[in-house]
Design a protein around this motif. Structure first.
Motif, PDB file in Angstrom:
ATOM      1  N   TYR A 156      35.377  31.286  44.567  1.00 47.60           N
ATOM      2  CA  TYR A 156      34.378  32.070  45.284  1.00 47.60           C
ATOM      3  C   TYR A 156      34.777  31.686  46.839  1.00 47.60           C
ATOM      4  CZ  TYR A 156      30.235  33.347  47.821  1.00 47.60           C
ATOM      5  OH  TYR A 156      29.504  33.991  48.737  1.00 47.60           O
ATOM      6  N   ALA A 157      34.891  32.666  47.897  1.00 47.29           N
ATOM      7  CA  ALA A 157      34.760  32.304  49.196  1.00 47.29           C
ATOM      8  C   ALA A 157      34.002  33.561  49.870  1.00 47.29           C
ATOM      9  CB  ALA A 157      36.348  32.633  49.615  1.00 47.29           C
ATOM     10  N   SER A 158      33.558  33.116  50.898  1.00 47.63           N
ATOM     11  CA  SER A 158      32.794  33.907  52.017  1.00 47.63           C
ATOM     12  C   SER A 158      33.163  33.703  53.333  1.00 47.63           C
ATOM     13  CB  SER A 158      31.209  33.512  51.825  1.00 47.63           C
ATOM     14  OG  SER A 158      30.504  34.369  52.903  1.00 47.63           O
ATOM     15  N   ASN A 211      31.746  40.619  57.437  1.00 49.30           N
ATOM     16  CA  ASN A 211      31.922  39.572  56.409  1.00 49.30           C
ATOM     17  C   ASN A 211      32.564  40.123  55.077  1.00 49.30           C
ATOM     18  OD1 ASN A 211      30.421  38.075  54.191  1.00 49.30           O
ATOM     19  ND2 ASN A 211      30.441  36.667  55.680  1.00 49.30           N
ATOM     20  N   LEU A 212      33.352  39.013  54.627  1.00 50.26           N
ATOM     21  CA  LEU A 212      33.864  39.448  53.383  1.00 50.26           C
ATOM     22  C   LEU A 212      33.740  38.249  52.233  1.00 50.26           C
ATOM     23  CD1 LEU A 212      37.741  40.159  54.453  1.00 50.26           C
ATOM     24  CD2 LEU A 212      36.034  41.923  53.600  1.00 50.26           C
ATOM     25  N   ARG A 213      33.528  38.600  51.080  1.00 50.13           N
ATOM     26  CA  ARG A 213      33.333  37.711  49.929  1.00 50.13           C
ATOM     27  C   ARG A 213      34.135  38.023  48.771  1.00 50.13           C
ATOM     28  NH1 ARG A 213      27.800  39.147  50.811  1.00 50.13           N
ATOM     29  NH2 ARG A 213      27.685  39.976  48.580  1.00 50.13           N
ATOM     30  N   THR A 214      34.632  37.105  47.893  1.00 46.65           N
ATOM     31  CA  THR A 214      35.444  37.567  46.800  1.00 46.65           C
ATOM     32  C   THR A 214      35.048  36.440  45.809  1.00 46.65           C
ATOM     33  OG1 THR A 214      37.600  37.784  46.122  1.00 46.65           O
ATOM     34  CG2 THR A 214      37.358  35.978  47.742  1.00 46.65           C
ATOM     35  N   ASN A 215      35.125  36.962  44.912  1.00 46.01           N
ATOM     36  CA  ASN A 215      35.017  36.206  43.516  1.00 46.01           C
ATOM     37  C   ASN A 215      36.117  36.367  42.616  1.00 46.01           C
ATOM     38  OD1 ASN A 215      33.446  34.206  42.032  1.00 46.01           O
ATOM     39  ND2 ASN A 215      32.952  35.780  40.755  1.00 46.01           N
ATOM     40  N   LEU A 217      38.564  40.178  39.404  1.00 52.01           N
ATOM     41  CA  LEU A 217      38.658  40.089  41.040  1.00 52.01           C
ATOM     42  C   LEU A 217      37.826  41.013  41.437  1.00 52.01           C
ATOM     43  CD1 LEU A 217      42.610  40.659  41.157  1.00 52.01           C
ATOM     44  CD2 LEU A 217      41.611  38.326  41.091  1.00 52.01           C
ATOM     45  N   ASN A 218      37.125  40.689  42.406  1.00 51.36           N
ATOM     46  CA  ASN A 218      36.239  41.294  43.198  1.00 51.36           C
ATOM     47  C   ASN A 218      36.117  41.162  44.589  1.00 51.36           C
ATOM     48  OD1 ASN A 218      34.063  39.673  43.796  1.00 51.36           O
ATOM     49  ND2 ASN A 218      33.111  40.044  41.995  1.00 51.36           N
ATOM     50  N   LEU A 219      35.883  42.292  45.456  1.00 52.68           N
ATOM     51  CA  LEU A 219      35.767  42.174  46.950  1.00 52.68           C
ATOM     52  C   LEU A 219      34.568  42.807  47.424  1.00 52.68           C
ATOM     53  CD1 LEU A 219      37.226  41.114  49.780  1.00 52.68           C
ATOM     54  CD2 LEU A 219      38.196  43.501  49.377  1.00 52.68           C
ATOM     55  N   PHE A 279      31.798  47.397  47.789  1.00 55.79           N
ATOM     56  CA  PHE A 279      32.207  46.401  46.592  1.00 55.79           C
ATOM     57  C   PHE A 279      32.979  46.982  45.531  1.00 55.79           C
ATOM     58  CE2 PHE A 279      30.973  44.986  42.184  1.00 55.79           C
ATOM     59  CZ  PHE A 279      31.222  43.603  42.506  1.00 55.79           C
ATOM     60  N   GLY A 280      33.942  46.197  45.278  1.00 59.80           N
ATOM     61  CA  GLY A 280      35.077  46.567  44.097  1.00 59.80           C
ATOM     62  C   GLY A 280      35.194  45.475  43.123  1.00 59.80           C
ATOM     63  N   ASN A 281      35.303  46.108  41.909  1.00 57.07           N
ATOM     64  CA  ASN A 281      35.561  44.948  40.851  1.00 57.07           C
ATOM     65  C   ASN A 281      36.572  45.368  39.621  1.00 57.07           C
ATOM     66  OD1 ASN A 281      34.056  42.376  39.233  1.00 57.07           O
ATOM     67  ND2 ASN A 281      34.622  44.313  37.947  1.00 57.07           N
ATOM     68  N   TYR A 282      37.349  44.393  39.261  1.00 56.32           N
ATOM     69  CA  TYR A 282      38.299  44.700  38.455  1.00 56.32           C
ATOM     70  C   TYR A 282      38.417  43.929  37.328  1.00 56.32           C
ATOM     71  CZ  TYR A 282      42.918  45.359  36.047  1.00 56.32           C
ATOM     72  OH  TYR A 282      43.830  45.497  35.085  1.00 56.32           O
TER      73      TYR A 282
END
Length: 829
Positions: A669-671, A679-683, A706-708, A723-726
């Protein structure tokens, strides 16, 4: 998945483990110091509890550490590197006090003595209090997700927020996994609820996002937590308010797929507070086309193809309401009571064309049966939750006693019907209907006691009783010659009782001059299960559940954690019930009363680092091994005889203890704040699962998610989010699970001094359906399913906060709960 890829995954995880461990131990700091003191009211000389203490490096604008004062106004901030600092003390209604040039020496304690706060001498008029809470908070035993600024979840429900939470994956049907494990213990405000037992997906779709304060994710629960849930615990914290005065909020949303609304009202005066809420939601009727193609071969070499094509209509509704009461009886005694009422329901109907074609080994057609199946189902579930909690604190800091009673009463009803019409002229339709009412009750009584033996050594102990009672009946009629007649083979009832007796002991300590924090615990749970299933005697069992956590704070901005815990999954009443469900004669299901509980041993290595400027990264590598692994397994039969009736072309699904399952993976996880406005967040989750089943080859499957999340603030209280999720597909023991792609766009405009807002959301705006393809195979059969799920939606939401808030600092209370030397309240809107 090839052996090479499996080895590659494991080497990556091993490398991560080595790098983080080396980084942690190589950067062992010099002995750190402490800053202590006591905050008091300059006018009354009374302690100011819960005042905010912030620690700044001298000359730096942003604090790097802090704490709140205890009920006596005392504070101690530890883990301070040697150097020069600036200290501030704040509380609403008081002027800030600043202490400059505070010197901290290695291993020493700097005592500031009495820090005086002066009350504001004027009345506040229009005051806007803005609390900035990090979206993700990493704590020693859990991760907390705060959705206050989650634009794309506005107007949504709990399942929409869960899609954003680190380490959690959600598929298109609302099924939730934690680090790849679907066996999760769900709680509301730290307590179980029967609302989750009836239908988890429906329950999560009935809680509006606007009602949720935070979501806690506990992947390695300590001994204090129930052992249930090999995946871990997800605790949904609902909003309440402890602010003096009368205030509340209203949230409304409407859209092409979902509508909901909620109302919150908070009232607090002195030692007594009340919170009331109501929320309701509805999912508008949607149509989902689907196809299924199953090919099977019998012992004579004949091949049967069953092709099914149709569509299903589905709609859902639900509401929640509740009252919470808090009473601060005295400075050492608090009483909290709550009552909640929850309801949700759904209605589905479908129309399916079926073609069952059978050919011999030479391809010569033996039969071709075409039928039309019409189906309908309705579900309604209600639950009433009540709880009473008492907390007693003592003069010794950290010593406390907690007693909790909670009960949840559920009343559920499910009915379904199915009509099968052979399309050949002159045939008579057949069908089946059933009505399935049920009641369940879960009662919990727990006692927890915390005793700090010394400053660096604390003992926690306690016990819990968990009683679960279920009463269920199924009444089935069969359509024969145009009339419904009782089907006694499919009519039954049962009573199910499960009692769990638990005790735990947990120790927390710091060693090597506070270099390493350790929390170790052991929980013992004894389970007694009785049920009046036919010819059934379910064995009792006792399970010991150890847990261990090592945590090291490398610096003020980074920490590392290594944990181990054992978790269990008990087979529930549906898994144990040996009754054969023949509502669909081609797909029959049953249970096994001899199932054993699944045991999971979970290891996790976590690393967290915060950077100047607000960036944050959290890495968690995990390894899980489940023994007596509970898995659903499908067996195909050319013919199957049940209670004197013979069925053809049947898939029988049953849950088994299938050997063991291993899963290793990493969650990142990163912000990153690119600018002050952007701001960008990803998990990201990468994992490999291997199932080892006696008598069968092991099955391995690699999966990733993966999501962003990108959020931009345009200024003037206008912001936007993408928000995008795969979710990738995954191989299982009998096939493959489908991939899942989802994206969401949202905007929000705040006005009226941020008391009101309007939001717009769009989910998958450029595609009406998401295609889901899955396969199932086994000895003698192979099946492919394709569904087209409608998740495209557009919506608008409105939110408004109202009321007058009074910020008042309570003084020391006398033994009867009265207050001494109260100051006039500063008021604001």
């Amino acid at each position: 998945m090839s052996d090479f890829k499996i080895m590659k995954t494991r080497y990556i995880l091993l490398l991560l483990f080595v790098l983080v461990t080396i980084n942690a131990w190589a950067q062992a700091p010099a002995p750190k110091g402490k800053i202590s003191g006591k905050v008091t009211d300059a006018a009354t000389k009374q302690p100011v509890d819960y005042a905010t203490i912030s620690v700044y490096k001298q000359g730096v604008a942003a604090p790097f550490n802090g704490i709140s004062t205890d009920p006596k106004g005392n504070f101690t901030v530890d883990q301070i590197p040697p150097g020069e600092y600036r200290i501030t003390a704040d509380f609403l209604g008081y002027q800030r006090t600043t202490v400059d040039h505070v010197i901290v020496k290695a291993g020493g304690t700097t005592n500031l003595g009495e820090v005086l706060l002066s009350p504001n001498t004027h009345q506040l008029k229009d005051v806007t209090v803005t609390a900035t809470t990090p979206t993700v908070q990493n704590k020693i035993d859990k991760m907390v997700y705060n959705p206050q600024n989650d634009l794309s979840a506005q107007g949504g429900v709990a399942i929409d927020i869960l899609k954003k939470v680190p380490q959690i994956t959600v598929d298109i049907d609302g099924n939730v996994e934690l680090q790849g494990n679907a066996n999760i213990r769900f709680l509301i405000n730290g307590k179980p609820s029967s609302i989750f037992g009836a239908s988890l997906a429906d329950a999560l779709a009935s809680i509006p996002a606007s009602q949720i304060k935070s979501i806690e994710v506990v992947t390695s629960p300590g001994a204090k937590y129930d052992a249930a849930g090999t995946g871990g615990i997800i605790n949904i914290i609902l909003k309440d308010s402890r602010v003096e005065g009368v205030n509340g909020s209203v949230n409304l949303s409407a859209g092409t797929r979902r509508e909901n609304g909620s109302f919150n009202l908070n009232m607090r005066k002195g030692n007594f507070g009340v919170n009331a809420f109501f929320s309701g939601n509805a999912q508008i009727n949607s149509n989902a086309p689907n196809t299924s193609n199953r090919t099977s071969t019998d012992g004579l070499g004949n091949t049967t193809t069953l092709f099914q094509q149709g569509s299903n209509n589905f709609k859902r509704n639900g509401y929640q309401s509740g009252l919470n009461f808090t009473w601060n009886i005295s400075k050492h005694d608090d009483l909290t009571a709550s009552v909640g009422f929850n309801h949700f329901g759904n209605h589905g109907s479908g129309l399916t064309n079926q073609d069952e074609n059978k050919v011999d080994p030479n391809g010569i057609e033996l039969s071709d049966i075409k039928t039309l199946r019409t189906s309908s189902s309705k579900f309604s579930g209600t639950s009433t939750d009540v709880s009473l909690a008492y907390k007693k604190t003592f003069e010794k800091e950290g010593q406390e006693l907690d007693i909790l009673y909670s009960s949840s009463f559920g009343n559920n009803s499910f009915s379904s019907s199915q009509l099968l019409q052979n399309l050949q002229a002159g045939t008579i339709p057949t069908g089946i209907t059933n009505n399935n009412p049920g009641k369940d009750k879960e009662t919990n009584i727990s006692v927890d006691y915390t005793h700090p033996v010394s400053k660096n050594f604390t003992i926690e102990t306690g016990g819990k009783l968990d009683f679960n009672h279920i009463n269920n009946n199924v009444v089935t009629d069969t359509l024969l010659n145009g009339a419904n007649v009782p089907n006694y083979n499919q009519t039954y009832g049962f009573t199910y009782d499960r009692k769990i007796y638990a005790y735990y002991l947990s120790l927390t300590t710091s060693v090597f001059n506070n270099f390493l924090d350790i929390k170790a615990g052991l929980r013992d749970e004894y389970t007694v299960t009785t049920a009046d299933f036919k010819n059934t005697n379910i064995p009792n069992y006792n399970i010991l559940v150890p847990s261990l956590v090592f945590s090291h704070k490398i610096s003020e901005s980074q920490s590392v954690k290594l944990s181990y815990t054992r978790r269990i999954e008990r087979p529930d009443y549906g898994d144990l019930n040996p009754f054969l469900n023949i509502s669909d004669t081609h797909n029959i299901s049953t249970g096994d009363p001899n199932l054993k509980p699944e045991r999971g041993d979970n290891f996790e290595l976590g690393y967290n680092k915060s950077f100047d400027g607000g960036a944050n990264i959290n890495i968690a590598a995990f390894y899980r091994k489940n023994t007596d692994d509970l898995q659903r397994f499908t067996t195909f039969y050319d013919t199957l005889t049940i209670d004197g009736s013979t069925y053809t072309n049947v898939s029988l699904t049953k849950r088994y203890n299938l050997g063991s399952e291993e899963r290793e993976g990493v969650n990142i996880y990163a912000s990153v704040p690119i600018t002050k406005a952007f701001n960008l967040r990803t998990n990201m989750i990468f994992s490999n699962r291997t199932s080892n089943n006696p008598g069968s080859p092991s099955v391995s499957g690699f999966t990733y998610r993966l999501n962003l999340n990108a959020q931009y603030n345009f200024g003037h209280d206008l912001s936007a989010e993408f928000f995008g999720n795969y979710n990738s597909s995954q191989r299982s023991i009998q096939g493959t699970q489908p991939k899942f792609v989802f994206y969401n766009i949202a905007m929000r405009k705040m006005f009226m001094n941020k008391k009101a807002s309007i939001g717009l959301t769009a989910s998958n705006p450029f595609a009406k359906y998401v295609s889901q393809s899955s396969t199932t195979y086994g000895t003698g059969f192979n099946q492919t399913n394709i569904r087209y799920v409608p998740i495209q939606s557009f919506g608008i939401s409105l939110s408004y906060k109202f009321g007058k808030l009074e910020f008042k600092k309570d003084r020391e209370k006398d033994d009867n709960g009265g207050k001494q030397d109260d100051m006039p309240a500063d008021k604001g809107k």
